[in-house]
Design a protein around this motif. Structure first.
Motif, PDB file in Angstrom:
ATOM      1  N   ALA A 145       0.839  -1.197   0.000  1.00  0.00           N
ATOM      2  CA  ALA A 145       0.000   0.000   0.000  1.00  0.00           C
ATOM      3  C   ALA A 145       0.873   1.245   0.000  1.00  0.00           C
ATOM      4  O   ALA A 145       1.910   1.300   0.655  1.00  0.00           O
ATOM      5  CB  ALA A 145      -0.923   0.004   1.204  1.00  0.00           C
ATOM      6  N   VAL A 146       0.442   2.254  -0.749  1.00  0.00           N
ATOM      7  CA  VAL A 146       1.204   3.493  -0.888  1.00  0.00           C
ATOM      8  C   VAL A 146       0.279   4.680  -0.641  1.00  0.00           C
ATOM      9  O   VAL A 146      -0.851   4.705  -1.143  1.00  0.00           O
ATOM     10  CB  VAL A 146       1.818   3.611  -2.301  1.00  0.00           C
ATOM     11  N   ARG A 147       0.734   5.642   0.142  1.00  0.00           N
ATOM     12  CA  ARG A 147      -0.028   6.874   0.363  1.00  0.00           C
ATOM     13  C   ARG A 147       0.708   8.018  -0.332  1.00  0.00           C
ATOM     14  O   ARG A 147       1.920   8.194  -0.133  1.00  0.00           O
ATOM     15  CB  ARG A 147      -0.192   7.164   1.852  1.00  0.00           C
ATOM     16  N   VAL A 148      -0.003   8.793  -1.137  1.00  0.00           N
ATOM     17  CA  VAL A 148       0.617   9.843  -1.939  1.00  0.00           C
ATOM     18  C   VAL A 148      -0.045  11.182  -1.643  1.00  0.00           C
ATOM     19  O   VAL A 148      -1.197  11.407  -2.045  1.00  0.00           O
ATOM     20  CB  VAL A 148       0.489   9.532  -3.446  1.00  0.00           C
ATOM     21  N   PRO A 149       0.626  12.096  -0.943  1.00  0.00           N
ATOM     22  CA  PRO A 149       0.082  13.447  -0.783  1.00  0.00           C
ATOM     23  C   PRO A 149       0.014  14.133  -2.149  1.00  0.00           C
ATOM     24  O   PRO A 149       0.965  14.066  -2.930  1.00  0.00           O
ATOM     25  CB  PRO A 149       1.109  14.138   0.131  1.00  0.00           C
ATOM     26  N   ILE A 150      -1.086  14.765  -2.451  1.00  0.00           N
ATOM     27  CA  ILE A 150      -1.249  15.404  -3.758  1.00  0.00           C
ATOM     28  C   ILE A 150      -0.179  16.457  -4.001  1.00  0.00           C
ATOM     29  O   ILE A 150       0.338  16.596  -5.114  1.00  0.00           O
ATOM     30  CB  ILE A 150      -2.658  16.032  -3.879  1.00  0.00           C
ATOM     31  N   SER A 151       0.189  17.188  -2.948  1.00  0.00           N
ATOM     32  CA  SER A 151       1.198  18.243  -3.109  1.00  0.00           C
ATOM     33  C   SER A 151       2.566  17.695  -3.497  1.00  0.00           C
ATOM     34  O   SER A 151       3.396  18.415  -4.058  1.00  0.00           O
ATOM     35  CB  SER A 151       1.316  19.042  -1.811  1.00  0.00           C
ATOM     36  N   GLU A 152       2.809  16.417  -3.199  1.00  0.00           N
ATOM     37  CA  GLU A 152       4.111  15.809  -3.508  1.00  0.00           C
ATOM     38  C   GLU A 152       4.035  14.808  -4.657  1.00  0.00           C
ATOM     39  O   GLU A 152       5.025  14.139  -4.963  1.00  0.00           O
ATOM     40  CB  GLU A 152       4.638  15.091  -2.258  1.00  0.00           C
ATOM     41  N   ALA A 153       2.890  14.716  -5.302  1.00  0.00           N
ATOM     42  CA  ALA A 153       2.685  13.697  -6.339  1.00  0.00           C
ATOM     43  C   ALA A 153       3.221  14.164  -7.684  1.00  0.00           C
ATOM     44  O   ALA A 153       2.473  14.523  -8.598  1.00  0.00           O
ATOM     45  CB  ALA A 153       1.202  13.361  -6.433  1.00  0.00           C
ATOM     46  N   LEU A 154       4.547  14.132  -7.831  1.00  0.00           N
ATOM     47  CA  LEU A 154       5.192  14.650  -9.033  1.00  0.00           C
ATOM     48  C   LEU A 154       4.880  13.816 -10.270  1.00  0.00           C
ATOM     49  O   LEU A 154       4.909  14.326 -11.398  1.00  0.00           O
ATOM     50  CB  LEU A 154       6.706  14.707  -8.820  1.00  0.00           C
ATOM     51  N   THR A 155       4.611  12.525 -10.096  1.00  0.00           N
ATOM     52  CA  THR A 155       4.365  11.649 -11.248  1.00  0.00           C
ATOM     53  C   THR A 155       2.881  11.347 -11.439  1.00  0.00           C
ATOM     54  O   THR A 155       2.533  10.477 -12.237  1.00  0.00           O
ATOM     55  CB  THR A 155       5.129  10.321 -11.069  1.00  0.00           C
ATOM     56  N   LEU A 156       2.005  12.043 -10.717  1.00  0.00           N
ATOM     57  CA  LEU A 156       0.570  11.811 -10.837  1.00  0.00           C
ATOM     58  C   LEU A 156       0.024  12.556 -12.047  1.00  0.00           C
ATOM     59  O   LEU A 156       0.020  13.791 -12.082  1.00  0.00           O
ATOM     60  CB  LEU A 156      -0.151  12.268  -9.571  1.00  0.00           C
ATOM     61  N   LYS A 157      -0.427  11.816 -13.026  1.00  0.00           N
ATOM     62  CA  LYS A 157      -0.948  12.391 -14.266  1.00  0.00           C
ATOM     63  C   LYS A 157      -2.175  13.264 -13.999  1.00  0.00           C
ATOM     64  O   LYS A 157      -2.442  14.216 -14.722  1.00  0.00           O
ATOM     65  CB  LYS A 157      -1.281  11.255 -15.234  1.00  0.00           C
ATOM     66  N   ARG A 158      -2.898  12.937 -12.956  1.00  0.00           N
ATOM     67  CA  ARG A 158      -4.165  13.616 -12.651  1.00  0.00           C
ATOM     68  C   ARG A 158      -4.022  14.628 -11.512  1.00  0.00           C
ATOM     69  O   ARG A 158      -4.999  14.930 -10.821  1.00  0.00           O
ATOM     70  CB  ARG A 158      -5.217  12.561 -12.278  1.00  0.00           C
ATOM     71  N   LYS A 159      -2.828  15.155 -11.317  1.00  0.00           N
ATOM     72  CA  LYS A 159      -2.569  16.028 -10.171  1.00  0.00           C
ATOM     73  C   LYS A 159      -3.447  17.274 -10.191  1.00  0.00           C
ATOM     74  O   LYS A 159      -4.037  17.647  -9.166  1.00  0.00           O
ATOM     75  CB  LYS A 159      -1.092  16.422 -10.141  1.00  0.00           C
ATOM     76  N   ASP A 160      -3.560  17.928 -11.341  1.00  0.00           N
ATOM     77  CA  ASP A 160      -4.382  19.142 -11.419  1.00  0.00           C
ATOM     78  C   ASP A 160      -5.854  18.818 -11.193  1.00  0.00           C
ATOM     79  O   ASP A 160      -6.580  19.579 -10.549  1.00  0.00           O
ATOM     80  CB  ASP A 160      -4.188  19.821 -12.781  1.00  0.00           C
ATOM     81  N   LEU A 161      -6.286  17.683 -11.721  1.00  0.00           N
ATOM     82  CA  LEU A 161      -7.673  17.267 -11.538  1.00  0.00           C
ATOM     83  C   LEU A 161      -7.947  16.970 -10.063  1.00  0.00           C
ATOM     84  O   LEU A 161      -8.989  17.340  -9.526  1.00  0.00           O
ATOM     85  CB  LEU A 161      -7.959  16.024 -12.386  1.00  0.00           C
ATOM     86  N   ALA A 162      -6.988  16.328  -9.403  1.00  0.00           N
ATOM     87  CA  ALA A 162      -7.135  16.024  -7.979  1.00  0.00           C
ATOM     88  C   ALA A 162      -7.239  17.304  -7.157  1.00  0.00           C
ATOM     89  O   ALA A 162      -8.059  17.406  -6.235  1.00  0.00           O
ATOM     90  CB  ALA A 162      -5.957  15.185  -7.503  1.00  0.00           C
ATOM     91  N   ALA A 163      -6.411  18.297  -7.497  1.00  0.00           N
ATOM     92  CA  ALA A 163      -6.455  19.576  -6.782  1.00  0.00           C
ATOM     93  C   ALA A 163      -7.786  20.281  -7.017  1.00  0.00           C
ATOM     94  O   ALA A 163      -8.348  20.904  -6.112  1.00  0.00           O
ATOM     95  CB  ALA A 163      -5.294  20.455  -7.231  1.00  0.00           C
ATOM     96  N   GLU A 164      -8.306  20.177  -8.238  1.00  0.00           N
ATOM     97  CA  GLU A 164      -9.584  20.815  -8.563  1.00  0.00           C
ATOM     98  C   GLU A 164     -10.721  20.290  -7.688  1.00  0.00           C
ATOM     99  O   GLU A 164     -11.619  21.046  -7.293  1.00  0.00           O
ATOM    100  CB  GLU A 164      -9.914  20.569 -10.043  1.00  0.00           C
TER     101      GLU A 164
END
Length: 451
Positions: A145-164
């Motif tokens: 299991a992995v927990r990824v803070p959105i602010s640190e998710a450099l490789t998350l393709k959906r980062k802007d969508l998650a922030a929205e």
């Protein structure tokens, strides 16, 4: 019929044409509502039924991924997730083949955005490289299991969508056939729900205090706390008017530090400190020693971290390792206390061959009404602790646990299956809801007149 056949044999059945299947007692309903094919499959101690309106399935059930029921339940009841997505690999890409967003989150998004879009609906058409370095593929490759803070998710393709959509972090779990993604927003536990969660955590764990930590601008601070009455009395006997939880209210903790609260939130994993006064890395070591605190647990919950602990001596249990604690269904508790105006909530757990109350909460208004009428501190919830309900009985608690079905008791004062009619009459409890949960059964009821 197909339902009982699947239940007893444990094998799926697919009906190609439900409108012409004589063994289906609801054949006429299928005709009326335009249902074409139906599949029945064993699931979680019962039978899962799903069907089509136009597509025709052959006699072999369609190939579907197995939904990780325990992980999904834990996501909502323990982590406080607002949604889950099941990512399945196919031809070198991950696709979102199934998703669910909680009713409360959908309602909140609709009110704030003015549309019916959710983060899950916007992810349905997205493809993720199964060989890439994004969180989903990395979780599958690591097998943990992995927990990824959105602010640190450099490789998350959906980062802007998650922030929205106001997401704070993602919790990803490798499961059979794919990866389960759980979304955590910044929604905080508040009001009666928070008061109940703190008190009931102390009840269920045998803790003497509980603290709810939330983060603002990179710093954790106390948003709520509870100290048991027995603990307060023990402190007063020693000449102390405050407790460890009270003293912690004046502190702030950096979310980037190595404090147990910070690491628990950052990694999304429970943290245990066996001997707080002797642990040099525990930042409140001196306070723990001053107030006689022994062991501490921190668990990630909706909107922050829930901390609870024991005191030295015989008044609380001695924890040598992380204690087993039930996942309290906080969204159901919120629905009970804030949406349904319940007067109390009770959590029942199986102990041997009986169900017993391990945690309870009565609202201040209901307690005040009882004091005014009877001049006593007992409530329907607290007196229910005297009851042990047979696990093999036909009462509502045992039936809900066995079947996974929710029950509504319309008149608790007269319904013998509840088993506490006289109590309900005394405390003015009329409507009662029985809800099966991951680690037990949640009961809540509404109060009317007191006899």
């Amino acid at each position: 019929g197909p339902e009982s056949t699947v239940y007893h044999l444990g094998q799926p059945i697919c009906i190609q044409d439900a409108c012409a299947y004589d063994l289906l007692k609801r054949k006429d309903l299928a005709v009326k509502h335009g249902v074409k094919s139906i599949c029945f499959a064993p699931c979680g101690g019962g039978v899962l039924e799903y069907g089509t309106s136009s597509a025709t399935w052959m006699e072999t059930p369609p190939t579907c991924p197995i939904m990780p029921l325990d992980e999904i339940r834990s996501a909502f009841e323990d982590l406080g997730a607002s949604y889950v997505i099941f990512w399945q690999p196919l031809d070198g890409q991950y696709s979102a083949v199934a998703d669910y967003a909680s009713d409360a989150w959908v309602k909140e998004l609709r009110a704030s955005r003015g549309d019916d879009k959710t983060f899950t609906s916007e992810c349905r058409g997205i493809k993720l490289n199964a060989n890439g370095n994004g969180p989903v593929s990395e979780t599958a490759n690591l097998g943990i299991a992995v927990r990824v803070p959105i602010s640190e998710a450099l490789t998350l393709k959906r980062k802007d969508l998650a922030a929205e959509y106001g997401l704070k972090s993602l919790h990803l779990i490798p499961v059979e056939g794919g990866v389960l993604e759980c979304g955590i927003t910044d929604q905080k536990i508040k009001g009666l729900t928070l008061n109940a969660a703190l008190k009931m955590r102390c009840d269920s764990a045998g803790a003497c205090y509980a603290i709810y930590w939330t983060e603002i601008d990179g710093m954790f601070s106390v948003s709520g706390s509870y100290v048991t009455p027995d603990r307060r009395r023990a402190l007063r006997a020693k000449g102390l008017t405050t407790d460890f939880a009270d003293a912690s209210k004046y502190l702030t903790i950096s979310s980037e530090g190595d404090a147990v609260v910070s690491t628990c939130a950052r990694h999304g994993m429970p943290t245990f400190v066996a001997d707080a006064p002797s642990t040099n890395t525990f930042c409140r070591q001196a306070l723990a020693a001053e107030y006689g605190i022994e062991s501490i647990v921190c668990k990630p919950v909706k909107g922050g971290v829930l901390e609870f602990g024991t005191s030295k001596g015989p008044d609380t249990p001695t924890w040598t390792e992380m204690p087993p604690c039930p996942d309290l269904p906080k969204d159901e508790m919120k629905k009970a206390l804030e949406d349904m105006a319940a007067a109390y909530v009770i959590f029942w757990q199986l102990r041997g061959d009986h169900y017993e109350v391990t945690a309870d909460f009565a609202t201040p208004d209901h307690e005040r009404m009882i004091r005014d009428r009877y001049g006593e501190e007992d409530s329907f919830a607290s007196v229910s602790r005297m009851f042990a309900l047979p696990a093999d009985g036909d009462g509502y608690i045992a039936s809900a646990a066995r079947s996974g079905k929710e029950f509504l008791v319309e008149d608790a004062m007269q319904d013998a299956k509840l088993g506490r009619q006289q109590l309900a009459q005394k405390f003015g409890i009329r409507e009662v809801h029985i809800v099966p949960c991951k680690d037990g059964v949640l009961e809540y009821g509404k109060a009317t007149e007191i006899a």
